[in-house]
Write a protein that holds these residues in place. Structure first.
Motif, PDB file in Angstrom:
ATOM      1  N   ASN A  22       6.804  -5.822   2.310  1.00 33.87           N
ATOM      2  CA  ASN A  22       5.843  -5.055   3.099  1.00 33.87           C
ATOM      3  C   ASN A  22       4.513  -4.863   2.381  1.00 33.87           C
ATOM      4  OD1 ASN A  22       7.656  -4.392   5.350  1.00 33.87           O
ATOM      5  ND2 ASN A  22       8.775  -3.254   3.789  1.00 33.87           N
ATOM      6  N   CYS A  23       3.506  -4.650   3.188  1.00 29.34           N
ATOM      7  CA  CYS A  23       2.168  -4.440   2.671  1.00 29.34           C
ATOM      8  C   CYS A  23       1.441  -3.506   3.638  1.00 29.34           C
ATOM      9  CB  CYS A  23       1.450  -5.786   2.586  1.00 29.34           C
ATOM     10  SG  CYS A  23      -0.036  -5.809   1.605  1.00 29.34           S
ATOM     11  N   TYR A  25      -2.338  -1.630   4.546  1.00 27.81           N
ATOM     12  CA  TYR A  25      -3.763  -1.765   4.276  1.00 27.81           C
ATOM     13  C   TYR A  25      -4.512  -0.617   4.918  1.00 27.81           C
ATOM     14  CZ  TYR A  25      -3.976  -3.824   8.980  1.00 27.81           C
ATOM     15  OH  TYR A  25      -3.880  -4.049  10.328  1.00 27.81           O
ATOM     16  N   TRP A  35      -0.356 -14.309   3.123  1.00 30.72           N
ATOM     17  CA  TRP A  35       0.677 -14.084   2.105  1.00 30.72           C
ATOM     18  C   TRP A  35       0.645 -15.227   1.098  1.00 30.72           C
ATOM     19  CZ3 TRP A  35       3.371  -9.863   1.020  1.00 30.72           C
ATOM     20  CH2 TRP A  35       3.529  -8.880   2.014  1.00 30.72           C
ATOM     21  N   HIS A  72      -0.009  -2.318   8.998  1.00 29.83           N
ATOM     22  CA  HIS A  72       1.115  -2.754   8.200  1.00 29.83           C
ATOM     23  C   HIS A  72       1.340  -4.236   8.411  1.00 29.83           C
ATOM     24  CE1 HIS A  72       5.433  -3.251   7.232  1.00 29.83           C
ATOM     25  NE2 HIS A  72       5.166  -2.367   6.307  1.00 29.83           N
ATOM     26  N   SER A  74       3.986  -7.484   7.141  1.00 20.42           N
ATOM     27  CA  SER A  74       5.242  -7.780   6.477  1.00 20.42           C
ATOM     28  C   SER A  74       5.513  -9.274   6.461  1.00 20.42           C
ATOM     29  CB  SER A  74       6.408  -7.048   7.140  1.00 20.42           C
ATOM     30  OG  SER A  74       6.654  -7.574   8.428  1.00 20.42           O
ATOM     31  N   CYS A  90       0.104  -9.906  -0.619  1.00 17.09           N
ATOM     32  CA  CYS A  90      -0.610  -9.948   0.647  1.00 17.09           C
ATOM     33  C   CYS A  90      -2.107  -9.922   0.344  1.00 17.09           C
ATOM     34  CB  CYS A  90      -0.222  -8.779   1.545  1.00 17.09           C
ATOM     35  SG  CYS A  90      -0.620  -7.144   0.880  1.00 17.09           S
ATOM     36  N   GLY A 102      -3.303  -7.230  -2.263  1.00 18.92           N
ATOM     37  CA  GLY A 102      -2.404  -6.120  -2.532  1.00 18.92           C
ATOM     38  C   GLY A 102      -1.863  -6.228  -3.940  1.00 18.92           C
ATOM     39  N   THR A 105       4.597  -7.797  -4.902  1.00 20.78           N
ATOM     40  CA  THR A 105       6.006  -7.391  -4.947  1.00 20.78           C
ATOM     41  C   THR A 105       6.795  -8.510  -5.582  1.00 20.78           C
ATOM     42  OG1 THR A 105       5.851  -6.044  -2.937  1.00 20.78           O
ATOM     43  CG2 THR A 105       8.043  -6.805  -3.584  1.00 20.78           C
TER      44      THR A 105
END
Lengths: 111, 112
Positions: A22-23, A25, A35, A72, A74, A90, A102, A105
């Motif tokens: 998930n990200c 913003y 991504w 959001h 994903s 992201c 971002g 992860t």
């Protein structure tokens, strides 16, 4: 903004399971969301992107979902494989013709 | 097709020594060029970007400098390295109207 000072959060999944990264913003002035996948010791590689006028886009084993209402983004990886182990970032373009990334992860796939 | 190369891939340098990392792009003209740094286990930090020859924008005040002597060449330099300069340095390029960045393979710098 960039989370360059934070340790990467880690997602650990079992091989064969689905992964969801998930990200969130804050700035909505973006046309594209992207991504990237970064394997250890390598540069980030493009995985998939989505335009802001779309809410879903599918690739090979990957799906990106964009919810502009809650800001959001994903990335869903189906049937996660050991080769999917990497750091996922992201990114989105902004009004200054730049990409904002971002914090990333780390995905760890357990055999 | 477009390719991006950066070198050296690995570098171990003593504190106070100079640095030069080089990046070249092939197969495109007038690219935007970028230098990012990534500390171990961290995210991407934009250091410099360039929209043309001799045009450099710095995002973070630091011990480093960048130059673009040719259209498809981007150089990251330092006159005197600090321990805190250690990290993984990534060069990237994008078309003029950015949609995505294309990254090089990275240069790992260790300052001892």
């Amino acid at each position: 903004g960039e989370s360059v000072g934070l340790h990467l959060p880690t997602l650990s999944v079992q091989e064969g399971d689905n992964s969801i990264i998930n990200c969130a913003y804050s700035n909505s002035a973006s046309d594209y969301f992207i991504w990237y996948k970064q394997e250890s010791g390598k540069g980030p590689q493009f995985i998939i992107d989505i335009r802001s006028n779309m809410d879903k886009r599918q690739g090979q084993r990957v799906t990106v979902l964009l919810n502009k209402t809650v800001k959001h983004l994903s990335l869903q990886i189906a049937a996660t494989q050991p080769g999917d182990s990497a750091v996922y970032f992201c990114a989105k373009n902004n009004a200054g013709n730049m990409l904002t990334f971002g914090g990333g992860t780390r995905l760890m796939v357990k055999p | 097709s477009q390719t991006i190369h950066q070198w050296p891939a690995t570098l171990v340098q003593p504190v106070g020594s100079p640095l030069s990392l080089e990046c070249t792009v092939e197969g495109t003209s007038n690219p935007n060029l970028y230098w990012y740094r990534q500390a171990a286990g961290r995210g991407l930090q934009l250091l410099f970007y360039s929209v043309g020859i001799g045009q450099i924008s710095s995002e973070v005040p630091q011990n480093l400098s960048a130059s673009r002597p040719q259209d498809r060449q981007f150089i990251l330099s330092s006159k005197k390295l600090l321990l805190s300069d250690s990290g993984f340095y990534l060069c990237a390029w994008s078309p003029l109207i950015i949609r995505e960045l294309f990254f090089g393979e990275g240069s790992r710098l260790t300052v001892l």
